[in-house]
Write a protein that holds these residues in place. Structure first.
Motif, PDB file in Angstrom:
ATOM      1  N   VAL A  18      35.062  40.532 -38.884  1.00  0.00           N
ATOM      2  CA  VAL A  18      35.531  39.866 -37.663  1.00  0.00           C
ATOM      3  C   VAL A  18      36.421  40.810 -36.851  1.00  0.00           C
ATOM      4  N   LEU A  19      37.243  41.601 -37.523  1.00  0.00           N
ATOM      5  CA  LEU A  19      38.075  42.575 -36.804  1.00  0.00           C
ATOM      6  C   LEU A  19      37.218  43.627 -36.123  1.00  0.00           C
TER       7      LEU A  19
ATOM      8  N   CYS B  64      35.880  42.023 -33.016  1.00  0.00           N
ATOM      9  CA  CYS B  64      36.922  41.978 -31.984  1.00  0.00           C
ATOM     10  C   CYS B  64      37.139  43.340 -31.342  1.00  0.00           C
ATOM     11  N   SER B  65      37.040  44.398 -32.136  1.00  0.00           N
ATOM     12  CA  SER B  65      37.198  45.738 -31.595  1.00  0.00           C
ATOM     13  C   SER B  65      36.056  46.083 -30.639  1.00  0.00           C
TER      14      SER B  65
ATOM     15  N   LEU C  31      34.310  43.913 -28.848  1.00  0.00           N
ATOM     16  CA  LEU C  31      34.527  43.132 -27.629  1.00  0.00           C
ATOM     17  C   LEU C  31      35.659  43.723 -26.784  1.00  0.00           C
ATOM     18  N   THR C  32      36.668  44.272 -27.448  1.00  0.00           N
ATOM     19  CA  THR C  32      37.755  44.923 -26.709  1.00  0.00           C
ATOM     20  C   THR C  32      37.258  46.160 -25.978  1.00  0.00           C
TER      21      THR C  32
ATOM     22  N   ARG D  18      35.973  45.063 -22.733  1.00  0.00           N
ATOM     23  CA  ARG D  18      37.077  44.774 -21.801  1.00  0.00           C
ATOM     24  C   ARG D  18      37.611  46.059 -21.186  1.00  0.00           C
TER      25      ARG D  18
ATOM     26  N   SER E 140      27.886  41.188 -35.907  1.00  0.00           N
ATOM     27  CA  SER E 140      28.979  42.013 -35.409  1.00  0.00           C
ATOM     28  C   SER E 140      28.477  43.395 -34.982  1.00  0.00           C
TER      29      SER E 140
ATOM     30  N   SER F  79      28.996  45.206 -31.418  1.00  0.00           N
ATOM     31  CA  SER F  79      29.889  46.368 -31.389  1.00  0.00           C
ATOM     32  C   SER F  79      29.140  47.676 -31.171  1.00  0.00           C
TER      33      SER F  79
END
Length: 299
Positions: free
Chosen positions: A42-43, A46-47, A49-50, A53, A98, A102
């Motif tokens: 999950v981390l 999130c990385s 998706l960041t 951004r 993921s 990613s």
């Protein structure tokens, strides 16, 4: 004596036995061994998706760093799951989802905003083709989970370029552009075919080194650790040149992986050809000094 009406209810009838209530089943929770690899996955998501951004904000360097962090977390979650015996089908599916974001969607989005948009529709086609190839590569990998049909000598090879390596390779023009300038390395004439080529390598059937089963000889342990320290120092002082060199070095290993795989394949075929089937007794050659129809006499 007349009984009160309340005692005429069904629950108070004579001879009725009240059944005890069944206890509610307890929900079985997950142990830390099973939860920790999923947390790392999950981390990593999130990385990734960041990174998207940061790409929207045109902060390209933090976006690349976010992809690198996602690759490190992706490398750790599988190994920690095997060490803690925490493998599960849920974790395998989550890991592939993921990776698709990613290492498929995020790099394609970054490359499109960085330079592929200069090629118009062709640039969008290249970005979309890379993301689709990454998803297809992961789907092919998932379909082979639990299937053991490879020969023992092929355990150290992937089929095609894995998703994290593909993300690093497709972002190689961007990391080189941080140092050499994006004028020539970021031109659509360069990055459009490059993106299509990396996507093709991911869905190809070329054997590539997995490095999971690689062993370091005893005499090379200390030099290998010193090399890791040197790479860490280079990452701090010259991160973009270091990442670019690592990407080019991995790309240079592809021909050697193909040659080594074919060499092992030929050796395995030769070993199979040298196996001699046992000869039946009636077809076996006669002993020395006897005719085919006679048997040797005891001395």
């Amino acid at each position: 004596m007349k009984r009160p009406p309340v005692f005429n209810q069904p629950i108070f009838r004579p001879g009725r036995v009240r059944r005890p209530r069944r206890p509610h089943p307890r929900l079985k929770g997950l142990s830390i061994n099973h939860l920790l690899p999923n947390v790392l996955t999950v981390l990593a998501l999130c990385s990734g998706l960041t990174a998207i951004r940061f790409a929207i904000q045109e902060r390209w360097e933090p976006a690349v760093i976010a992809i690198v962090i996602a690759a490190i977390l992706d490398a750790l979650d599988g190994r920690i799951a095997r060490l803690l015996n925490g493998q599960s089908k849920f974790g395998a599916e989550l890991d592939s989802l993921s990776d698709a974001i990613s290492f498929g969607v995020a790099p394609a989005f970054m490359m499109y905003l960085w330079g592929l948009n200069g090629a118009g529709s062709l640039g969008w086609i290249a970005a979309m083709a890379y993301a689709v190839c990454c998803a297809l590569r992961l789907a092919r990998f998932n379909s082979r989970l639990g299937v053991v049909d490879l020969p023992p000598w092929a355990y150290n090879y992937f089929t095609g370029v894995p998703a994290p390596a593909g993300a690093g390779l497709v972002l190689l023009p961007m990391t080189l552009g941080f140092e050499a300038g994006p004028d020539w390395i970021g031109h659509p004439v360069v990055i459009v075919p490059w993106t299509l080529m990396i996507g093709g390598l991911m869905v190809s059937t070329l054997p590539t080194f997995s490095f999971k089963g690689a062993r370091v000889p005893a005499q090379w342990v200390v030099p290998a650790l010193a090399g890791v320290g040197l790479i860490a120092a280079m990452m701090v002082s010259q991160p973009w040149w270091t990442l670019s060199i690592i990407g080019l070095a991995y790309l240079a290993t592809l021909p050697f992986s193909i040659l080594q795989f074919r060499k092992l394949q030929r050796a395995a075929e030769l070993m199979k050809g040298e196996i001699v089937e046992p000869v039946p007794a009636e077809d076996a050659p006669a002993e020395a000094g006897t005719t085919p129809g006679e048997t040797a006499k005891p001395l």
